[in-house]
Enzyme design. Structure first.
Site, PDB file in Angstrom:
ATOM      1  N   CYS A   2      54.878  40.855  45.809  1.00 18.92           N
ATOM      2  CA  CYS A   2      55.039  40.569  47.462  1.00 18.92           C
ATOM      3  C   CYS A   2      55.782  41.802  47.748  1.00 18.92           C
ATOM      4  O   CYS A   2      56.256  42.550  46.916  1.00 18.92           O
ATOM      5  CB  CYS A   2      55.631  39.354  47.795  1.00 18.92           C
ATOM      6  N   ARG A  27      51.024  45.452  49.206  1.00 20.23           N
ATOM      7  CA  ARG A  27      51.573  44.578  48.050  1.00 20.23           C
ATOM      8  C   ARG A  27      51.334  43.293  48.145  1.00 20.23           C
ATOM      9  O   ARG A  27      51.314  42.370  47.236  1.00 20.23           O
ATOM     10  CB  ARG A  27      53.240  44.617  48.068  1.00 20.23           C
ATOM     11  N   TRP A  74      52.158  37.651  48.536  1.00 19.56           N
ATOM     12  CA  TRP A  74      50.804  37.367  47.720  1.00 19.56           C
ATOM     13  C   TRP A  74      51.269  36.395  46.879  1.00 19.56           C
ATOM     14  O   TRP A  74      52.033  36.482  45.815  1.00 19.56           O
ATOM     15  CB  TRP A  74      50.720  38.961  46.944  1.00 19.56           C
ATOM     16  N   ASN A 100      60.367  38.491  45.148  1.00 20.57           N
ATOM     17  CA  ASN A 100      58.962  38.871  44.686  1.00 20.57           C
ATOM     18  C   ASN A 100      59.029  38.678  43.323  1.00 20.57           C
ATOM     19  O   ASN A 100      60.134  39.047  42.429  1.00 20.57           O
ATOM     20  CB  ASN A 100      58.935  40.278  45.162  1.00 20.57           C
ATOM     21  N   GLY A 101      58.206  37.929  42.397  1.00 15.51           N
ATOM     22  CA  GLY A 101      58.311  37.870  40.983  1.00 15.51           C
ATOM     23  C   GLY A 101      57.788  36.430  40.763  1.00 15.51           C
ATOM     24  O   GLY A 101      57.010  35.792  41.686  1.00 15.51           O
ATOM     25  N   GLU A 482      32.167  48.778  29.931  1.00 16.47           N
ATOM     26  CA  GLU A 482      32.993  49.003  31.240  1.00 16.47           C
ATOM     27  C   GLU A 482      33.333  50.567  31.411  1.00 16.47           C
ATOM     28  O   GLU A 482      33.482  50.991  32.553  1.00 16.47           O
ATOM     29  CB  GLU A 482      34.436  48.243  30.926  1.00 16.47           C
ATOM     30  N   LYS A 486      32.701  52.432  34.968  1.00 16.93           N
ATOM     31  CA  LYS A 486      33.624  53.113  35.645  1.00 16.93           C
ATOM     32  C   LYS A 486      33.122  54.527  35.957  1.00 16.93           C
ATOM     33  O   LYS A 486      33.422  54.997  37.163  1.00 16.93           O
ATOM     34  CB  LYS A 486      35.023  53.357  34.868  1.00 16.93           C
ATOM     35  N   GLU A 489      30.258  54.499  38.631  1.00 19.44           N
ATOM     36  CA  GLU A 489      30.622  54.092  40.163  1.00 19.44           C
ATOM     37  C   GLU A 489      31.599  55.214  40.650  1.00 19.44           C
ATOM     38  O   GLU A 489      31.607  55.145  41.940  1.00 19.44           O
ATOM     39  CB  GLU A 489      31.319  52.590  40.153  1.00 19.44           C
ATOM     40  N   HIS A 505      17.215  53.021  18.536  1.00 16.30           N
ATOM     41  CA  HIS A 505      15.857  51.982  19.182  1.00 16.30           C
ATOM     42  C   HIS A 505      15.311  52.581  20.344  1.00 16.30           C
ATOM     43  O   HIS A 505      14.573  51.888  21.030  1.00 16.30           O
ATOM     44  CB  HIS A 505      15.922  50.515  18.960  1.00 16.30           C
ATOM     45  N   LYS A 604      35.121  45.984  47.608  1.00 17.57           N
ATOM     46  CA  LYS A 604      36.120  45.292  46.885  1.00 17.57           C
ATOM     47  C   LYS A 604      35.680  43.821  46.593  1.00 17.57           C
ATOM     48  O   LYS A 604      36.098  43.193  45.456  1.00 17.57           O
ATOM     49  CB  LYS A 604      37.602  45.486  47.529  1.00 17.57           C
TER      50      LYS A 604
HETATM   51  C1  F6R Z   1      33.748  47.319  39.185  1.00 14.62           C
HETATM   52  C2  F6R Z   1      34.010  46.296  40.155  1.00 14.62           C
HETATM   53  C3  F6R Z   1      33.018  45.306  40.439  1.00 14.62           C
HETATM   54  C4  F6R Z   1      33.321  43.966  40.303  1.00 14.62           C
HETATM   55  C5  F6R Z   1      32.224  43.035  40.688  1.00 14.62           C
HETATM   56  C6  F6R Z   1      32.948  41.613  40.542  1.00 14.62           C
HETATM   57  O1  F6R Z   1      34.882  48.360  39.077  1.00 14.62           O
HETATM   58  O2  F6R Z   1      34.926  46.096  40.577  1.00 14.62           O
HETATM   59  O3  F6R Z   1      31.744  45.406  39.340  1.00 14.62           O
HETATM   60  O4  F6R Z   1      33.844  43.710  39.093  1.00 14.62           O
HETATM   61  O5  F6R Z   1      31.921  43.144  41.988  1.00 14.62           O
HETATM   62  O6  F6R Z   1      33.910  41.309  41.318  1.00 14.62           O
HETATM   63  P1  F6R Z   1      34.775  39.988  41.200  1.00 14.62           P
HETATM   64  O7  F6R Z   1      35.678  40.280  39.808  1.00 14.62           O
HETATM   65  O8  F6R Z   1      35.704  40.040  42.372  1.00 14.62           O
HETATM   66  O9  F6R Z   1      34.085  38.970  41.133  1.00 14.62           O
END
Ligand code: F6R
Length: 609
Positions: A2, A27, A74, A100-101, A482, A486, A489, A505, A604
């Site tokens: 927060c 935050r 938050w 916060n915490g 992963e 990264k 993307e 293969h 996001k």
């Molecule tokens: C990659 C990324 C996406 C999410 C995916 C699922 O960096 O952020 O691949 O992981 O859209 O999102 P959540 O976890 O919010 O269901």
């Protein structure tokens, strides 16, 4: 995570608090509130939702006064609501607190306070602080706060006001950030520097267990035993506001990569009981019900799916329960075999991913118990699941998931240990030693982040690549996946991930000198096999970037670049091996001039199918 602001000085406190909170809204932003020392006592105003809701009320009904505390929330305990918004008051309404915490022992403190006649009105962990201060107060507010914090387990940054002390804010902290901006005839308490930069660049950094009494003319810092600290840490800030919001980092993504030790620590906090039992009441299952689980099904998308793949190894190895992992968009349309003896784990950092939510509904309709793992309190998945395990990573602003991924893995380690304990598949000694090693992972990540030698240079060599391959074995497979996700993307370089043994293969046809191959080559029972796979691609001209363990000298003979991580046991290597790959992608993307915080075409939270 927060945001806290406190003000003491000649200005209207509400202006400074709202301005400061706006700078801290990154935050957290599910509700906000202020407490102002008005003529008739402490006036608290709180609103659900974004800060503008609170600002609107204060604009139409101003609360005059030069001293106050404010908070943007938050949620960690209790859904987002006006009752749960901070500040929280004691029984008399003369004390108000922002926090916060996470207070780990709040349940027992609530019970103790209720038994002595206190009436608690919210679902939060924070409210106990206001009532404890009330019970310890005998005229000295700082002393009452000092006695209060001695009762708290967990992390806190606190701002406290009391109607008897209309010129003072008392601040305290442990394991949550808190600074005090030192102005001319005014002082501003805040969770982070952006909130004070409009007024001053001189900052006092409060340390753990210190309690500060802040008035307009002075700040007195005391340690936990009440002794005045003669030389508190002072610093002068020379960042601009934009840099300050990112904590001095160039981008939110880099800041969030560096926040991982805290995110993991907070997610693990309070999970081991004094009796050696893993604490996971969210599972809400009796040992008999756990024993009856004959299958675990994990559903998730993207990065969260990779966390699910890591969890498959953990749960199968430790709890000996078969685990299936599937992307939610397939699961929901596949007529999956799930019943009331299946535990379904839905992993979603945002808690709003449409496909995962649909999978949750599908699983529950078939009688399965669904546990969600999410970072967002009050998100939709929390309302649609039978239980929720929160990761405590704090808000993640960068679109590419980094700290939420490693926090998810931390939560999954806890879940796997809990299932193993319930099933009796690991001895008490083994659980204890795994827990000890797990608790050390935040330090391991800190060590990786403290030594980035070679990473930038390595990244610089591959900025012009068009395509890349990521390889791993065992727990290294999802980590390679992963890593590839990264890179693609945020840098827009094509990246493909494969189980290293499968590479021959097909994907081996892609290998040329222009295709860098990133290999998860940390120590483990397949290490020699991984080295053989490296040799296979190297023989075809590939350049190798290996993620390997400190002290592994052999690997230097097989790789152009080695990104080092401290040694851990194989099953705990998932988080450490992830971090250098996040940084590699970051530096490659930056060198290509990409916007790493907002990569093209990505969002996001993906709330559409
Ligand atoms: C990659 C990324 C996406 C999410 C995916 C699922 O960096 O952020 O691949 O992981 O859209 O999102 P959540 O976890 O919010 O269901």
């Amino acid at each position: 995570m927060c945001g806290i602001v406190g003000y003491v000085g000649p200005r209207q406190a509400s202006d400074v608090l709202l301005g400061g909170l706006a700078r801290l809204e990154y935050r957290g932003y599910d509700s906000a509130g202020v407490a102002i020392m008005a003529e008739d006592g402490v006036r608290v105003v709180r609103r659900l939702g974004k800060l503008v809701n609170l600002s609107g009320v204060i604009e139409s009904e101003p609360v005059p006064g030069g001293v106050g505390i404010g908070h943007t929330r938050w949620a960690t305990h209790g859904r987002p609501s006006e009752e749960n918004a901070h500040p929280h008051a004691d029984c008399t309404g003369r004390i108000a607190v922002v926090h916060n915490g996470i207070i780990e022992n709040y349940v027992e403190l609530r019970e103790e306070l209720a038994a002595t006649g206190h009436v608690l009105r919210s679902e939060t962990d924070t409210e106990v602080v206001a009532h404890l201060v009330e019970s310890y107060y005998t005229g000295d507010l700082a002393a009452a706060v000092t006695r209060t914090v001695a009762r708290l387990d967990g992390s806190y940054a606190l701002g406290v006001v009391h109607a008897d002390h209309p010129d003072t804010v008392v601040a305290a902290r442990k394991d949550s950030p808190l600074i005090i901006g030192l102005g001319e005839g005014e002082n501003i308490v805040a969770s982070d520097i952006p909130a004070v930069l409009e007024y001053t660049r001189d900052v006092l950094v409060l340390h753990d267990d210190q309690v500060a009494t802040v008035s307009a003319g002075e700040v007195v810092v005391r340690d936990g035993s009440g002794e005045v600290v003669a030389d508190p840490e002072l610093m002068r800030v020379d960042w601009d506001l934009d840099a300050a919001e990112k904590g001095g980092y160039e981008d939110f993504m880099l800041k969030e990569i560096f926040e991982q030790p805290t995110a993991i620590r907070e997610t693990l906090r309070g999970r081991m009981g004094e009796d050696g039992e893993i604490q996971l009441s969210e599972l809400d299952m009796t040992p008999e019900q756990v024993t009856a689980i004959d299958r675990v099904f994990i559903i998730a998308c993207g990065t969260s799916y990779h966390a699910g793949m890591v969890a498959k190894t953990l749960i199968e190895q430790w709890a000996r329960i078969p685990v299936e992992v599937e992307v939610s968009s397939e699961f929901r349309y596949r007529d999956p075999i799930v019943d009331d003896e299946t535990l379904v784990v839905a992993i979603t950092q945002s808690g709003e991913t449409a496909d995962t939510l649909a999978g949750v509904r599908e699983a529950r309709e078939r009688g399965a118990k669904v546990i969600a793992i999410t970072n967002v309190v009050g998100s939709r998945v929390t309302r649609e699941s039978d239980g929720v395990i929160y990761t405590h990573a704090g808000p993640e602003i960068g679109v590419a998931a980094t700290k939420t991924f490693t926090a998810q893995i931390a939560a999954l380690y806890v879940l796997a240990l809990k299932l193993a304990q319930a099933k009796g598949t690991l001895s008490d000694e083994r659980v204890e030693s795994l827990w000890l090693e797990l608790s050390n992972i935040p330090d391991v990540v800190e060590a990786i982040l403290a030594d980035l030698d070679g990473l930038k240079e390595c990244a610089a060599e591959y900025t012009a690549a068009c395509s890349s391959l990521f390889l791993g074995r065992g727990i290294g497979v999802p980590i390679a996946m992963e890593g590839a996700l990264k890179l693609k993307e945020i840098s827009y370089i094509h990246a493909e991930a494969y189980a290293a043994g499968e590479m021959k293969h097909g994907p081996i046809a892609l290998i040329t000198e222009e295709v860098p191959v990133v290999v998860v080559a940390t120590q483990g029972h397949t290490y020699e096999k991984v080295v053989s796979n490296i040799q296979e691609v190297r023989a075809r001209g590939a350049h190798i970037i290996a993620v390997a363990t400190h002290g592994d000298d052999e690997i230097t003979r097989h790789a152009e670049h080695v990104l080092r991580v401290p040694a851990t046991s194989e099953v705990l290597s998932a988080i450490p091996a992830t971090v250098p790959m996040q940084l590699l992608s970051y530096y490659i993307a930056k060198a290509r001039g990409c916007n790493v915080d907002q990569p093209r075409n990505l969002a996001k939270s993906v709330t559409v199918e």
